[in-house]
Every structure is written in C-alpha cells, then in structure tokens.
Design an enzyme around this catalytic site. Structure first.
Site, PDB file in Angstrom:
ATOM      1  N   ASP A 265       0.852  -1.186   0.000  1.00 31.88           N
ATOM      2  CA  ASP A 265       0.000   0.000   0.000  1.00 31.88           C
ATOM      3  C   ASP A 265       0.892   1.241   0.000  1.00 31.88           C
TER       4      ASP A 265
ATOM      5  N   PHE B   3       1.845   5.529 -10.931  1.00 34.44           N
ATOM      6  CA  PHE B   3       0.477   5.463 -11.464  1.00 34.44           C
ATOM      7  C   PHE B   3      -0.564   5.224 -10.368  1.00 34.44           C
ATOM      8  N   ALA B   4      -0.161   4.554  -9.265  1.00 33.52           N
ATOM      9  CA  ALA B   4      -1.162   4.045  -8.308  1.00 33.52           C
ATOM     10  C   ALA B   4      -2.091   5.161  -7.853  1.00 33.52           C
ATOM     11  N   ALA B   5      -3.376   4.905  -7.948  1.00 36.42           N
ATOM     12  CA  ALA B   5      -4.364   5.919  -7.583  1.00 36.42           C
ATOM     13  C   ALA B   5      -5.750   5.292  -7.565  1.00 36.42           C
TER      14      ALA B   5
ATOM     15  N   SER C 106      -9.003   6.034  -9.435  1.00 36.07           N
ATOM     16  CA  SER C 106      -9.035   6.727 -10.731  1.00 36.07           C
ATOM     17  C   SER C 106     -10.429   7.030 -11.273  1.00 36.07           C
TER      18      SER C 106
ATOM     19  N   THR D  24      -3.240  13.899 -14.652  1.00 37.82           N
ATOM     20  CA  THR D  24      -4.373  13.890 -15.572  1.00 37.82           C
ATOM     21  C   THR D  24      -4.724  15.302 -16.031  1.00 37.82           C
ATOM     22  N   ASP D  25      -5.327  15.391 -17.226  1.00 39.58           N
ATOM     23  CA  ASP D  25      -5.790  16.699 -17.714  1.00 39.58           C
ATOM     24  C   ASP D  25      -6.931  17.251 -16.855  1.00 39.58           C
ATOM     25  N   GLU D  26      -7.568  16.363 -16.048  1.00 38.86           N
ATOM     26  CA  GLU D  26      -8.712  16.822 -15.251  1.00 38.86           C
ATOM     27  C   GLU D  26      -8.315  17.842 -14.187  1.00 38.86           C
TER      28      GLU D  26
ATOM     29  N   TYR E 130     -12.034  13.522  -7.287  1.00 37.97           N
ATOM     30  CA  TYR E 130     -10.915  12.819  -7.931  1.00 37.97           C
ATOM     31  C   TYR E 130      -9.877  13.811  -8.450  1.00 37.97           C
TER      32      TYR E 130
ATOM     33  N   LYS F 290      -5.937  14.525  -7.359  1.00 40.97           N
ATOM     34  CA  LYS F 290      -4.795  14.447  -8.282  1.00 40.97           C
ATOM     35  C   LYS F 290      -4.056  15.791  -8.318  1.00 40.97           C
TER      36      LYS F 290
ATOM     37  N   ASN G 220      -7.552   7.840 -21.620  1.00 43.08           N
ATOM     38  CA  ASN G 220      -6.964   6.666 -22.288  1.00 43.08           C
ATOM     39  C   ASN G 220      -8.032   5.639 -22.613  1.00 43.08           C
TER      40      ASN G 220
ATOM     41  N   TYR H 284     -24.651   9.906 -19.776  1.00 44.30           N
ATOM     42  CA  TYR H 284     -24.979  10.955 -18.803  1.00 44.30           C
ATOM     43  C   TYR H 284     -25.441  12.235 -19.515  1.00 44.30           C
TER      44      TYR H 284
HETATM   45  P1  NAD Z   1      -6.694   2.011 -12.473  1.00 42.58           P
HETATM   46  O1  NAD Z   1      -7.775   2.356 -11.498  1.00 42.58           O
HETATM   47  O2  NAD Z   1      -6.979   1.100 -13.599  1.00 42.58           O
HETATM   48  O3  NAD Z   1      -5.455   1.379 -11.677  1.00 42.58           O
HETATM   49  C1  NAD Z   1      -4.999   1.892 -10.456  1.00 42.58           C
HETATM   50  C2  NAD Z   1      -4.052   0.879  -9.842  1.00 42.58           C
HETATM   51  O4  NAD Z   1      -3.560   1.427  -8.595  1.00 42.58           O
HETATM   52  C3  NAD Z   1      -4.725  -0.471  -9.501  1.00 42.58           C
HETATM   53  O5  NAD Z   1      -3.920  -1.546  -9.929  1.00 42.58           O
HETATM   54  C4  NAD Z   1      -4.832  -0.432  -7.983  1.00 42.58           C
HETATM   55  O6  NAD Z   1      -4.782  -1.717  -7.389  1.00 42.58           O
HETATM   56  C5  NAD Z   1      -3.613   0.412  -7.610  1.00 42.58           C
HETATM   57  N1  NAD Z   1      -3.743   1.043  -6.288  1.00 42.58           N
HETATM   58  C6  NAD Z   1      -4.820   1.716  -5.809  1.00 42.58           C
HETATM   59  N2  NAD Z   1      -4.585   2.115  -4.538  1.00 42.58           N
HETATM   60  C7  NAD Z   1      -3.322   1.693  -4.217  1.00 42.58           C
HETATM   61  C8  NAD Z   1      -2.521   1.810  -3.056  1.00 42.58           C
HETATM   62  N3  NAD Z   1      -2.953   2.423  -1.945  1.00 42.58           N
HETATM   63  N4  NAD Z   1      -1.276   1.273  -3.073  1.00 42.58           N
HETATM   64  C9  NAD Z   1      -0.824   0.615  -4.192  1.00 42.58           C
HETATM   65  N5  NAD Z   1      -1.556   0.471  -5.305  1.00 42.58           N
HETATM   66  C10 NAD Z   1      -2.798   0.994  -5.324  1.00 42.58           C
HETATM   67  O7  NAD Z   1      -6.135   3.399 -12.982  1.00 42.58           O
HETATM   68  P2  NAD Z   1      -5.650   3.837 -14.448  1.00 42.58           P
HETATM   69  O8  NAD Z   1      -6.813   4.240 -15.233  1.00 42.58           O
HETATM   70  O9  NAD Z   1      -4.700   2.837 -14.945  1.00 42.58           O
HETATM   71  O10 NAD Z   1      -4.846   5.184 -14.069  1.00 42.58           O
HETATM   72  C11 NAD Z   1      -3.495   5.114 -13.652  1.00 42.58           C
HETATM   73  C12 NAD Z   1      -2.999   6.524 -13.357  1.00 42.58           C
HETATM   74  O11 NAD Z   1      -3.094   7.322 -14.526  1.00 42.58           O
HETATM   75  C13 NAD Z   1      -3.795   7.240 -12.266  1.00 42.58           C
HETATM   76  O12 NAD Z   1      -2.893   7.963 -11.471  1.00 42.58           O
HETATM   77  C14 NAD Z   1      -4.713   8.172 -13.040  1.00 42.58           C
HETATM   78  O13 NAD Z   1      -5.002   9.320 -12.275  1.00 42.58           O
HETATM   79  C15 NAD Z   1      -3.851   8.499 -14.247  1.00 42.58           C
HETATM   80  N6  NAD Z   1      -4.589   8.822 -15.493  1.00 42.58           N
HETATM   81  C16 NAD Z   1      -5.565   7.978 -15.956  1.00 42.58           C
HETATM   82  C17 NAD Z   1      -6.195   8.263 -17.175  1.00 42.58           C
HETATM   83  C18 NAD Z   1      -7.255   7.336 -17.741  1.00 42.58           C
HETATM   84  O14 NAD Z   1      -7.870   7.698 -18.746  1.00 42.58           O
HETATM   85  N7  NAD Z   1      -7.501   6.172 -17.176  1.00 42.58           N
HETATM   86  C19 NAD Z   1      -5.826   9.411 -17.889  1.00 42.58           C
HETATM   87  C20 NAD Z   1      -4.839  10.246 -17.359  1.00 42.58           C
HETATM   88  C21 NAD Z   1      -4.215   9.934 -16.176  1.00 42.58           C
HETATM   89  O1  DAU Z   2      -9.224  12.821 -18.614  1.00 43.68           O
HETATM   90  C1  DAU Z   2      -8.508  11.830 -17.948  1.00 43.68           C
HETATM   91  C2  DAU Z   2      -9.407  11.064 -17.011  1.00 43.68           C
HETATM   92  O2  DAU Z   2     -10.229  10.227 -17.826  1.00 43.68           O
HETATM   93  C3  DAU Z   2      -8.655  10.236 -15.984  1.00 43.68           C
HETATM   94  O3  DAU Z   2      -7.925  11.108 -15.147  1.00 43.68           O
HETATM   95  C4  DAU Z   2      -9.598   9.368 -15.158  1.00 43.68           C
HETATM   96  O4  DAU Z   2      -8.861   8.539 -14.288  1.00 43.68           O
HETATM   97  C5  DAU Z   2     -10.411   8.515 -16.110  1.00 43.68           C
HETATM   98  O5  DAU Z   2     -11.344   7.736 -15.384  1.00 43.68           O
HETATM   99  C6  DAU Z   2     -11.140   9.393 -17.134  1.00 43.68           C
HETATM  100  O6  DAU Z   2     -12.149  10.188 -16.485  1.00 43.68           O
HETATM  101  P1  DAU Z   2     -13.595  10.440 -17.166  1.00 43.68           P
HETATM  102  O7  DAU Z   2     -14.548  10.814 -16.101  1.00 43.68           O
HETATM  103  O8  DAU Z   2     -13.460  11.353 -18.328  1.00 43.68           O
HETATM  104  O9  DAU Z   2     -13.884   8.938 -17.737  1.00 43.68           O
HETATM  105  P2  DAU Z   2     -15.197   8.048 -17.736  1.00 43.68           P
HETATM  106  O10 DAU Z   2     -14.906   6.867 -18.611  1.00 43.68           O
HETATM  107  O11 DAU Z   2     -15.694   7.770 -16.369  1.00 43.68           O
HETATM  108  O12 DAU Z   2     -16.241   8.966 -18.466  1.00 43.68           O
HETATM  109  C7  DAU Z   2     -16.011   9.469 -19.780  1.00 43.68           C
HETATM  110  C8  DAU Z   2     -17.178  10.338 -20.161  1.00 43.68           C
HETATM  111  O13 DAU Z   2     -18.342   9.501 -20.322  1.00 43.68           O
HETATM  112  C9  DAU Z   2     -17.552  11.365 -19.099  1.00 43.68           C
HETATM  113  O14 DAU Z   2     -17.969  12.562 -19.727  1.00 43.68           O
HETATM  114  C10 DAU Z   2     -18.732  10.723 -18.360  1.00 43.68           C
HETATM  115  C11 DAU Z   2     -19.395   9.892 -19.426  1.00 43.68           C
HETATM  116  N1  DAU Z   2     -20.022   8.639 -18.969  1.00 43.68           N
HETATM  117  C12 DAU Z   2     -19.292   7.785 -18.190  1.00 43.68           C
HETATM  118  C13 DAU Z   2     -19.845   6.591 -17.761  1.00 43.68           C
HETATM  119  C14 DAU Z   2     -19.030   5.668 -16.864  1.00 43.68           C
HETATM  120  C15 DAU Z   2     -21.293   8.312 -19.391  1.00 43.68           C
HETATM  121  O15 DAU Z   2     -21.946   9.076 -20.128  1.00 43.68           O
HETATM  122  N2  DAU Z   2     -21.839   7.124 -18.977  1.00 43.68           N
HETATM  123  C16 DAU Z   2     -21.159   6.249 -18.159  1.00 43.68           C
HETATM  124  O16 DAU Z   2     -21.725   5.186 -17.779  1.00 43.68           O
END
Ligand code: NAD
Ligand code: DAU
Length: 339
Positions: A62, A84-86, A88, A128-130, A155, A159, A185, A212
């Site tokens: 952890d 990366f751990a978060a 998310s 993240t861009d968020e 969230y 971040k 991604n 949504y």
């Molecule tokens: P994810 O939720 O798929 O994976 C997160 C991982 O972190 C998991 O394997 C989880 O077990 C691990 N984790 C959670 N809490 C932990 C802890 N306390 N100690 C150790 N490990 C822990 O996330 P993701 O979508 O792969 O995102 C990875 C990173 O990239 C995050 O920091 C997120 O903010 C960032 N990011 C994600 C996106 C996206 O579109 N998914 C875009 C931009 C940035």
């Molecule tokens: O921009 C980067 C971010 O992208 C990362 O930092 C986050 O970790 C990642 O989860 C993602 O966030 P979003 O909120 O943009 O992703 P999500 O897939 O949850 O939603 C994408 C868009 O779709 C958002 O505008 C909400 C909408 N949505 C999402 C879900 C889950 C729906 O309309 N219906 C749904 O059921």
C-alpha cells in the site's frame, strides 16, 4: 553492469499494467518492479505472459503505508519511480471521496518521502488533464501546461493536490521529477466501469448503455500504448522539474463514442439510455501536446484504428472482463496468486 531498477506503482491497473508490459519487453537491461495493493481495479492475470521473466517483479504493498514503503525503498534502492497508483474513477470519488484523499494525496506524499530519503534519478508522476478543470465547447481552446489548476471533482482535486506535492518536493528538496497530464486513455485491460469498456461489454450483453446528460460532453481520447511511449520518453528525456501534457487531438462527444461502438458491433442505437447527469460533469477536455512533441513524441493510433483494435480485444478477451463484471475475479486472483 548492474541492472537499473524501475519501480512502477499501480502496475496491476489499466495504464500501469500496459506500461509494465511495455517496459519489461523493451528494456531487458532494467528490472521492473510492479508495486500494487491489488484493489478492486488491480489484477495480475494480465501479466501471465511476463510474470516468469527474470526482469519482472511484483510487490504487494500500500503506497500510503509508510511503515511498509520505507523498508521497501531501503532494500531495493530504485533508480527510477513511475507513479500510477491511484483511485481513478470520477463517479466513485463523488460517492466516496475519502479513499481518494488517502491513496492519491497521502499515498503520493509517503512515496515522495521514501524517494527523498533514498534518492532517485527520476520520479515521474502520472497525472491527468482533469486537474485543469473544464473547457467550453470552443474548439480553438486547449489545456496547455500554463492553464491554471482548477479541479472540479474530488478525484481531480486529489490528483491536483498530489501534483502540487510533487512540485513542492522538487522546489524544496530538489526532487528530480516530471509530471505528465494525459487525456482519457482507452485500450486493452481498461476496467469496465469506464465509458468505453462499459459500453463494449454492455452492448455485447444487449444491455442498455447509460449516457450521462445529453451526451454532448467531450473527451480527448488517447490509446494507452501512445501514453506508455510518452511516459517512457519523459522518464528518459524529460527536462527536470517540467510538466508535460499528453494527448492526440482525438476529441469526440460521449454520444459519438457510444454510437461508434454500437455500430461497429452491428447493434441498435436503441440500446442508448440517457440518464441523469454526473454531478459537476466537466464539459470538455482537450490537450495541446506541443511541448511533448518538442521531445519527439507523436501518437501512432488514430481514434478509428484504436477503437477498432480495442473492440476486437474485448471480443477476444471476454473471460477477462466477464470475470470482473460477475465479481468472480477477486476470489479467482486470491486462489491463483495466494494473496
Ligand atoms: P486504475 O484504477 O486502472 O489502476 C490503479 C491501480 O492502482 C490499480 O492496480 C490499484 O490496485 C492500484 N492502487 C490503488 N490504490 C493503491 C494503493 N494504496 N497502493 C498501491 N496500489 C494501489 O487506474 P488507471 O486508469 O490505470 O490510471 C493510472 C494513473 O493514470 C492514475 O494515477 C490516473 O489518475 C492516471 N490517469 C488515468 C487516465 C485514464 O484515462 N484512465 C488518464 C490520465 C491519467
Ligand atoms: O481525462 C482523464 C481522465 O479520464 C482520468 O484522469 C480518469 O482517471 C479517467 O477515469 C477518465 O475520467 P472520465 O470521467 O473522463 O472517464 P469516464 O470513462 O468515467 O467517463 C467518460 C465520459 O463519459 C464522461 O464525460 C462521463 C461519461 N459517462 C461515463 C460513464 C461511466 C457516461 O456518459 N456514462 C457512463 O456510464
């Protein structure tokens, strides 16, 4: 020569998992350490092709537990850390913000302290861009690295807080670091709570897809492997202390994304169900990646190629996401890995 040690936190998740596989294959001269707590979002079955390789290692831990993290750093003496751990998922942060603060803020601080104590060549913080908040629908506007930090969800606030801590450790203690801020991604092993894998899995099961609000919110989609290449580049070539935005100019409304998937799978758009909007739903994200392009990075996937490949991956790997949806996966992993 001694192999360099790369710590990847969150390497059992979606992006971290793809990054671990990419690094293990690309750098046999490095030892890659995947450190992950294996929360609901982490799984190790994705690493079955690399788990026997001698440059891959797994540590269950952890990041927010300093009593565990400091001894790991003292023992391993990592050269690089890619963080990366978060937690998310934005929707989960709206219903339960606390774990986001613990993992994303406290976890990052514990990691930074361990890094400060032991020293590293480079710490890459994957953000993240968020953190920039939202843009309006004017297509000529983009997030640059100079855009003010203005997060809107628990969230993105967690971040943004972690980004500020990383910056502060650089300014105060001279931590060699980079922060990357990527757009949405998609690709293999995307957890099926997120829009694209949720849509694919629900359409394949002939279930309604919740969109949504009016579905007009815009996200800027990047294939996960293009993100991995960007992080590798920043790890090795990033100018110390700099922030890099990552994105490939692939803006789509959510409705367009859902329609593309439904049509590719030959199903009816009647599956679309407009539901109540997400609280504080950001209108639009769009990245200006000019600074990263200055290091030579270019995305290789168009959205059309990437989404077709991703849909095919979910068709070919039904067992992976069906286990997750059915809830069987937690006990499966426990048995498989005796965790
Ligand atoms: P994810 O939720 O798929 O994976 C997160 C991982 O972190 C998991 O394997 C989880 O077990 C691990 N984790 C959670 N809490 C932990 C802890 N306390 N100690 C150790 N490990 C822990 O996330 P993701 O979508 O792969 O995102 C990875 C990173 O990239 C995050 O920091 C997120 O903010 C960032 N990011 C994600 C996106 C996206 O579109 N998914 C875009 C931009 C940035
Ligand atoms: O921009 C980067 C971010 O992208 C990362 O930092 C986050 O970790 C990642 O989860 C993602 O966030 P979003 O909120 O943009 O992703 P999500 O897939 O949850 O939603 C994408 C868009 O779709 C958002 O505008 C909400 C909408 N949505 C999402 C879900 C889950 C729906 O309309 N219906 C749904 O059921």
């Amino acid at each position: 020569m001694k192999k360099k040690k790369v710590l990847v936190t969150g390497g059992a998740g979606f992006i971290g998992g793809n990054f671990v596989q990419y690094m293990v294959d690309k750098y046999p001269q490095y030892n890659i350490y995947n450190l992950d707590l294996l929360t609901y979002a982490g799984d190790l079955t994705k690493h079955s092709a690399i788990e026997a390789k001698d440059n891959y290692h797994f540590i269950k831990a952890d990041i927010a537990d300093r009593m565990v993290m400091i001894p790991i750093f003292e023992k391993e003496k990592f050269d690089y850390v890619v963080h990366f751990a978060a937690e998310s998922h934005v929707d989960r942060s709206i219903t339960d913000p606390e774990i986001f603060i613990r993992t994303n803020v406290l976890g990052t601080q514990v990691l930074l302290n361990a890094v400060k104590q032991m020293g590293v060549t480079k710490f890459v913080h994957v953000s993240t861009d968020e953190v920039y908040g939202e843009l309006d629908f004017d297509p000529s506007t983009f997030f640059t690295e100079e855009t003010p930090i203005q997060p809107n969800s628990p969230y993105s606030a967690s971040k943004a807080s972690s980004d500020l801590l990383v910056r502060a450790y650089h300014e105060t203690y001279g931590l060699p670091m980079n922060i990357t801020r990527c757009s949405n991604n998609y690709g293999p092993y995307h957890f099926p709570e997120k829009l694209i894998p949720l849509t694919i899995s629900r359409v394949l099961n002939d279930q309604k897809v919740p969109v949504y609000g009016d579905g007009k919110n815009i996200r800027d989609w990047l294939h996960v492997l293009d993100h991995c290449v960007a992080i590798d580049l920043v790890l090795h070539e990033g100018v110390n202390g700099e922030v890099y935005n990552v994105g490939g100019h692939n803006e789509r409304t959510n409705l367009e994304v859902v329609q593309t998937i439904i049509n590719a799978l030959g199903k009816s758009e009647d599956l679309i169900e407009f539901v109540e909007d997400r609280l504080g739903h950001d209108k639009r994200y769009a990245i200006d990646p000019t600074k990263l392009e200055g290091l030579g990075w270019r995305p290789t996937y168009s959205f059309e190629t990437g989404i077709a490949q991703t849909i095919q991956w979910y068709l070919d790997n039904k067992e992976w996401w069906q286990q997750i949806i059915s809830g069987e996966y937690q006990s499966y992993f426990e048995k498989q890995y005796r965790l």
